[in-house]
Design a protein around this motif. Structure first.
Motif, PDB file in Angstrom:
ATOM      1  N   ASN A 243       0.835  -1.186   0.000  1.00  0.00           N
ATOM      2  CA  ASN A 243       0.000   0.000   0.000  1.00  0.00           C
ATOM      3  C   ASN A 243       0.877   1.246   0.000  1.00  0.00           C
ATOM      4  O   ASN A 243       1.827   1.335   0.782  1.00  0.00           O
ATOM      5  CB  ASN A 243      -0.893   0.035   1.249  1.00  0.00           C
ATOM      6  N   LEU A 244       0.565   2.182  -0.870  1.00  0.00           N
ATOM      7  CA  LEU A 244       1.288   3.443  -0.894  1.00  0.00           C
ATOM      8  C   LEU A 244       1.041   4.182   0.411  1.00  0.00           C
ATOM      9  O   LEU A 244      -0.102   4.319   0.852  1.00  0.00           O
ATOM     10  CB  LEU A 244       0.817   4.285  -2.081  1.00  0.00           C
ATOM     11  N   ILE A 409      10.630  -2.398  -5.592  1.00  0.00           N
ATOM     12  CA  ILE A 409      11.067  -2.050  -6.936  1.00  0.00           C
ATOM     13  C   ILE A 409      10.294  -0.857  -7.493  1.00  0.00           C
ATOM     14  O   ILE A 409      10.636  -0.333  -8.555  1.00  0.00           O
ATOM     15  CB  ILE A 409      10.955  -3.244  -7.904  1.00  0.00           C
ATOM     16  N   MET A 410       9.254  -0.419  -6.794  1.00  0.00           N
ATOM     17  CA  MET A 410       8.470   0.736  -7.255  1.00  0.00           C
ATOM     18  C   MET A 410       9.071   2.065  -6.820  1.00  0.00           C
ATOM     19  O   MET A 410       8.687   3.132  -7.310  1.00  0.00           O
ATOM     20  CB  MET A 410       7.032   0.659  -6.725  1.00  0.00           C
ATOM     21  N   GLU A 444       0.497   5.801  -8.245  1.00  0.00           N
ATOM     22  CA  GLU A 444      -0.222   4.541  -8.440  1.00  0.00           C
ATOM     23  C   GLU A 444      -0.318   4.189  -9.925  1.00  0.00           C
ATOM     24  O   GLU A 444      -0.151   3.026 -10.316  1.00  0.00           O
ATOM     25  CB  GLU A 444      -1.620   4.623  -7.819  1.00  0.00           C
ATOM     26  N   ASP A 445      -0.573   5.186 -10.756  1.00  0.00           N
ATOM     27  CA  ASP A 445      -0.659   4.937 -12.196  1.00  0.00           C
ATOM     28  C   ASP A 445       0.692   4.494 -12.753  1.00  0.00           C
ATOM     29  O   ASP A 445       0.775   3.572 -13.571  1.00  0.00           O
ATOM     30  CB  ASP A 445      -1.131   6.197 -12.931  1.00  0.00           C
ATOM     31  N   ALA A 446       1.766   5.176 -12.327  1.00  0.00           N
ATOM     32  CA  ALA A 446       3.092   4.922 -12.888  1.00  0.00           C
ATOM     33  C   ALA A 446       3.676   3.593 -12.415  1.00  0.00           C
ATOM     34  O   ALA A 446       4.508   2.998 -13.112  1.00  0.00           O
ATOM     35  CB  ALA A 446       4.043   6.063 -12.528  1.00  0.00           C
ATOM     36  N   LYS A 451       4.256  -2.871  -9.454  1.00  0.00           N
ATOM     37  CA  LYS A 451       3.678  -3.431  -8.228  1.00  0.00           C
ATOM     38  C   LYS A 451       3.288  -4.889  -8.432  1.00  0.00           C
ATOM     39  O   LYS A 451       3.523  -5.737  -7.556  1.00  0.00           O
ATOM     40  CB  LYS A 451       2.465  -2.618  -7.790  1.00  0.00           C
ATOM     41  N   ASN A 452       2.695  -5.199  -9.587  1.00  0.00           N
ATOM     42  CA  ASN A 452       2.343  -6.588  -9.864  1.00  0.00           C
ATOM     43  C   ASN A 452       3.585  -7.480  -9.879  1.00  0.00           C
ATOM     44  O   ASN A 452       3.557  -8.615  -9.385  1.00  0.00           O
ATOM     45  CB  ASN A 452       1.614  -6.680 -11.207  1.00  0.00           C
TER      46      ASN A 452
END
Length: 466
Positions: A243-244, A409-410, A444-446, A451-452
């Motif tokens: 979660n961000l 990794i995000m 979240e978009d980027a 994330k997956n």
């Protein structure tokens, strides 16, 4: 920073490499030394020779400038200890190096024996089976764990802690660089402790910004958005459920201060790495910047070599806690044909105080290896460039205070959004919460694809519960 598109593409490339290498075959043959030992389960493992002179062959060390200058400063000592190891350097710009390394790891050939990895990307590499697990024999890297800055060491473990692939080289303790001559001219304090006290609140920051401001001619900082970025500088953007987590103590206060700074034209509204900003630091048109301690080296050599006595260094403003910006690691690709020599290079350069300090003196890479700080002649020395301040003692104190955080990794992609998203929010006239919401959506978009991939890594490690 502005190059968030490039950062995201590189992050995706390396994440794809990681996904491929997670399914790669096991340990490759190691032909650098014929010496082996037999473990308790009957398997052969490589061993380091008792006499360093018995280590022979050549290794290639790859990275980006000015890492090569740092290594060369300590190379004589390495050759004294390992006279029969030849070292070749292959250095290019940071982006090209990482792209080449990612390609070579995916292909299974072409990588150097020792490679630098920028701290922003370590999460993309730490689960890769294409890199040597330094917990294994003959490396036994874990014995050095307590000798390194905790935040940096922890970043190199795989998600399940079964492998450790990278030894930290340097750390970037964040501080506030300011023009003492301009502060004095404007009636502001110049002593670092007094500057830190004045600017410990955002009201104090705004007071200083107004004091130094000459409309259209002189500003406090290059871009106010970087104050907000510092709140996330440890790159701890996500919790363990992916979660961000943008909520931080004082985050909205920081954004409100940024809104006021921009509204009153107290920042230059340019990227801190731009040619305009560099020229303004040197001329005194841009009075300060907050970033990693390595920036001091940039000031001395590239930005303001004639600025001796005109700069000071203080704790971060606005109550921002101690944090790290940047730093690099060294890894050994599994495809290396001389891992023992590669490890000898890493162990000598990064796990010994004298070479670490030789490299610090040469290129201002601040050691992540904390025993290096025991050299009082270096770390208690007064720095003439910074008006006789003991800057290295300050950076050492901050570095030892840096605790591990949760990285993914995000993170590098999330970081790349801050500059653009905050500035976009300012241009749209959003309030603090509006800017924060815009940033959250942009991140979240980027990071959706990344994330997956990160979740899949945890699933593969048996650590993910839906």
């Amino acid at each position: 920073m502005k190059k968030n598109g490039l950062q995201r593409n590189l992050a995706l490339t390396m994440a794809a490499v990681m996904a491929l290498s997670l399914t790669a075959c096991g340990t490759s043959s190691n032909t650098g030394s014929d010496k082996t030992t037999v473990s308790g389960d009957g398997q052969q493992t490589a061993s380091m020779p008792a006499d360093p002179a018995d280590l022979k062959g050549s290794i290639i060390v790859g990275g980006w400038p000015s890492g090569d200058d740092g290594f060369k400063a300590a190379l004589n000592g390495f050759h004294d200890k390992y006279p029969n190891i030849e070292v070749e350097f292959q250095f290019t710009d940071t982006t090209s190096h990482h792209q080449s390394l990612a390609t070579s790891l995916a292909a299974g050939s072409g990588a150097p024996d020792v490679a630098m990895v920028e701290g922003a990307y370590i999460a993309q590499y730490r689960d890769s089976k294409a890199l040597t697990n330094l917990l294994d024999e003959p490396f036994n890297a874990e014995k050095y764990k307590n000798d390194f800055v905790a935040l940096k060491w922890d970043q190199a473990y795989s998600v399940d802690k079964s492998q450790f692939v990278a030894v930290p080289w340097d750390v970037g303790p964040c501080t506030y660089f300011y023009r003492t001559d301009v502060f004095e001219e404007c009636g502001l304090p110049t002593d670092p402790a007094e500057v830190a006290e004045l600017m410990s609140t955002w009201d104090g920051v705004l007071k200083a910004a107004k004091a130094v401001n000459k409309p259209g001619e002189r500003w406090l900082v290059p871009n106010a958005a970087y104050f907000y970025q510092l709140m996330y500088c440890n790159r701890d953007y996500y919790d363990e459920k992916m979660n961000l987590k943008l909520d931080r103590e004082g985050d909205l206060d920081c954004l409100n201060a940024i809104i006021d700074l921009r509204a009153d034209q107290l920042d230059m509204n340019v990227d801190m790495w731009s040619t305009e900003a560099y020229a303004a630091y040197a001329s005194g048109a841009c009075v300060s910047v907050a970033t990693g301690g390595w920036f001091g080296g940039f000031l001395k050599t590239d930005i303001d070599p004639d600025g001796t006595g005109h700069w000071g260094v203080a704790e971060l403003p606005g109550g921002i806690p101690h944090c790290n910006w940047g730093g690099s690691f060294l890894v050994i690709p599994e495809q290396s044909k001389n891992k023992e020599a590669a490890w000898a290079f890493i162990e000598y350069m990064l796990c010994s105080a004298e070479p670490q300090n030789e490299m610090l003196e040469a290129v201002d890479y601040f050691p992540a290896y904390t025993p290096a700080y025991d050299n009082t002649a270096i770390y208690d020395a007064e720095d003439p460039y910074f008006g006789g301040q003991k800057t290295k003692a300050l950076w050492a104190s901050i570095s030892e205070d840096l605790e591990p955080v949760f990285n993914t990794i995000m993170d590098v992609t999330a970081e790349g959004c801050i500059y653009n998203s905050v500035n976009a929010g300012l241009n749209q006239g959003l309030d603090a919460q509006g800017i924060k919401d815009l940033l959250a959506k942009d991140i979240e978009d980027a990071t959706a694809e990344l994330k997956n991939q990160q979740i899949q890594v945890y699933k593969d490690a048996g650590l993910w519960n839906e």
